[in-house]
Design a protein around this motif. Structure first.
Motif, PDB file in Angstrom:
ATOM      1  N   ARG A 101      30.715  45.637 130.298  1.00 13.54           N
ATOM      2  CA  ARG A 101      29.980  44.375 130.271  1.00 13.54           C
ATOM      3  C   ARG A 101      28.590  44.630 130.830  1.00 13.54           C
ATOM      4  N   GLY A 102      27.592  44.131 130.134  1.00 13.44           N
ATOM      5  CA  GLY A 102      26.226  44.388 130.581  1.00 13.44           C
ATOM      6  C   GLY A 102      25.935  45.866 130.713  1.00 13.44           C
ATOM      7  N   ARG A 103      26.552  46.659 129.840  1.00 12.23           N
ATOM      8  CA  ARG A 103      26.407  48.128 129.794  1.00 12.23           C
ATOM      9  C   ARG A 103      26.927  48.814 131.048  1.00 12.23           C
ATOM     10  N   GLU A 104      27.770  48.119 131.812  1.00  9.52           N
ATOM     11  CA  GLU A 104      28.394  48.700 132.991  1.00  9.52           C
ATOM     12  C   GLU A 104      29.911  48.694 132.819  1.00  9.52           C
ATOM     13  N   PRO A 105      30.580  49.806 133.091  1.00 14.73           N
ATOM     14  CA  PRO A 105      32.057  49.800 133.053  1.00 14.73           C
ATOM     15  C   PRO A 105      32.592  48.939 134.192  1.00 14.73           C
ATOM     16  N   VAL A 106      33.429  47.953 133.835  1.00 16.99           N
ATOM     17  CA  VAL A 106      33.915  47.018 134.849  1.00 16.99           C
ATOM     18  C   VAL A 106      35.419  47.096 135.039  1.00 16.99           C
ATOM     19  N   ARG A 107      36.173  47.374 134.016  1.00 17.51           N
ATOM     20  CA  ARG A 107      37.616  47.562 134.135  1.00 17.51           C
ATOM     21  C   ARG A 107      37.931  48.971 133.669  1.00 17.51           C
ATOM     22  N   ILE A 108      38.223  49.844 134.617  1.00 17.69           N
ATOM     23  CA  ILE A 108      38.381  51.268 134.322  1.00 17.69           C
ATOM     24  C   ILE A 108      39.840  51.653 134.470  1.00 17.69           C
ATOM     25  N   HIS A 109      40.342  52.415 133.518  1.00 19.75           N
ATOM     26  CA  HIS A 109      41.727  52.862 133.544  1.00 19.75           C
ATOM     27  C   HIS A 109      41.792  54.373 133.386  1.00 19.75           C
TER      28      HIS A 109
END
Length: 340
Positions: free
Chosen positions: A136-144
């Motif tokens: 979101r917004g070019r930022e990883p926010v939910r990382i698995h």
């Protein structure tokens, strides 16, 4: 759009790339080096490799003319958590003569930017390691996943390489039939097998327990004498054997693809139509794992655009320029610098 210079770096576990470019998409300099992940190689070794790639990219150019720099770093958590690592890397930027701000972000962020200009979507990265993220917004926010070779990275190059060695040991000691993959693995590690005349598993005659044990022990020793991440170097052998119809390699590919898609599915609902970026050596080229993953994506997320990220350094350079560009200029630069 006034022309200015930006610098992008993509620092992974097995390779480092640096790119100097202008805001109109002209590539001015580039450099490559071995992996610079401080978690895998230690801060000092990693920094020396990053400095090598950076120096090549800046050769013949004035470093003070660079307006912005973005660094995508595998192992960014170590960079953020350990002041020593941050200081060692900070010394690189100073020694290179950079006077601009240097923003260090996850390698996932630059890989996503190298695949699409859209600010939201998902990325599945499989190289030495493996990770998926919602962006979101070019930022990883939910990382698995992305937990590293010891505790995670399911379906990664390391995981594939480890399975290849395990399958080879099974072929040597008779738990499984010899296959082309086992021969390829042994040829990769040895020119001539210990106490044998040739490098193929066929040279180990049935019933020669001592000979089998010598070969197995020698293979284990070769593996443990090298850095664990070196197992990722066997992944291309698995792809080669799979393409040739080797059933053991096909099974490894099937399991790797399934693991990677399962990790990706945790980042997005079934009905999502946002873009999916595939990145890393396992997914960034036409490999059997890539083909399997693309097929599965088409079945699960039929409306999603699938893009391939091939140049993380270009993605990083684009991110460096982005704050100073209009939306139209940003899209144009992405087409020229990244997609082109």
């Amino acid at each position: 759009m006034s022309d200015f210079r930006v610098l992008g770096l993509d620092i992974g576990g097995t390779g480092t790339r640096a790119l100097l470019a202008t805001s109109d998409g002209e590539r001015l300099g580039s450099g490559t080096a071995a992996g610079g992940n401080p978690s895998a190689h230690g801060a000092e070794v990693a920094a020396a490799r990053v400095a090598e790639a950076l120096g090549a990219a800046l050769a013949g150019s004035d470093p003070t003319a660079v307006r912005a720099c973005v660094v995508g770093l595998a192992g960014v958590s170590k960079y953020a958590a350990e002041p020593h690592t941050a200081e060692v890397f900070g010394r690189i930027w100073r020694d290179a003569g950079l006077t601009c701000p240097v923003q260090v972000v996850s390698d996932v962020a630059v890989a996503y930017a190298a695949g699409t200009a859209r600010p939201a979507g998902s990325i599945l990265l499989a190289g030495t390691g493996a990770v998926a993220a919602e962006v979101r917004g070019r930022e990883p926010v939910r990382i698995h996943d992305g937990y590293g070779w010891l505790l995670g990275d399911d379906g990664s190059g390391f995981w594939i390489g480890r399975q290849a060695v395990r399958a080879t040991l099974a072929a040597i000691d008779g738990r499984a039939a010899p296959t082309e993959l086992a021969d390829l693995v042994l040829e990769w590690y040895f020119e001539v097998l210990p106490e044998t005349d040739t490098a193929g598993t066929a040279s180990v005659e049935p019933g020669l327990d001592r000979a089998e044990r010598r070969v197995a022990a020698a293979l284990v020793q070769e593996v443990v004498n090298r850095p664990p991440v070196a197992l990722a170097g066997l992944a291309p052998l698995v792809m080669r054997a799979c393409a040739a119809g080797d059933p053991v390699a096909e099974e490894i590919v099937r399991r790797a693809g399934g693991m990677l898609v399962a990790t990706l599915s945790r980042t997005r609902p079934a009905a999502s139509d946002t873009p999916i970026v595939l990145a890393g050596a396992i997914l960034g080229a036409s490999t059997p794992v890539h083909d399997l993953v693309v097929k599965e994506i088409a079945e699960r997320w039929s409306r999603a655009e699938v893009a391939v990220s091939r140049d993380g350094a270009a993605g990083a350079a684009w991110l460096a320029a982005l704050p100073q560009l209009s939306d139209g200029d940003a899209e144009a630069l992405h087409r020229r610098l990244v997609a082109g």
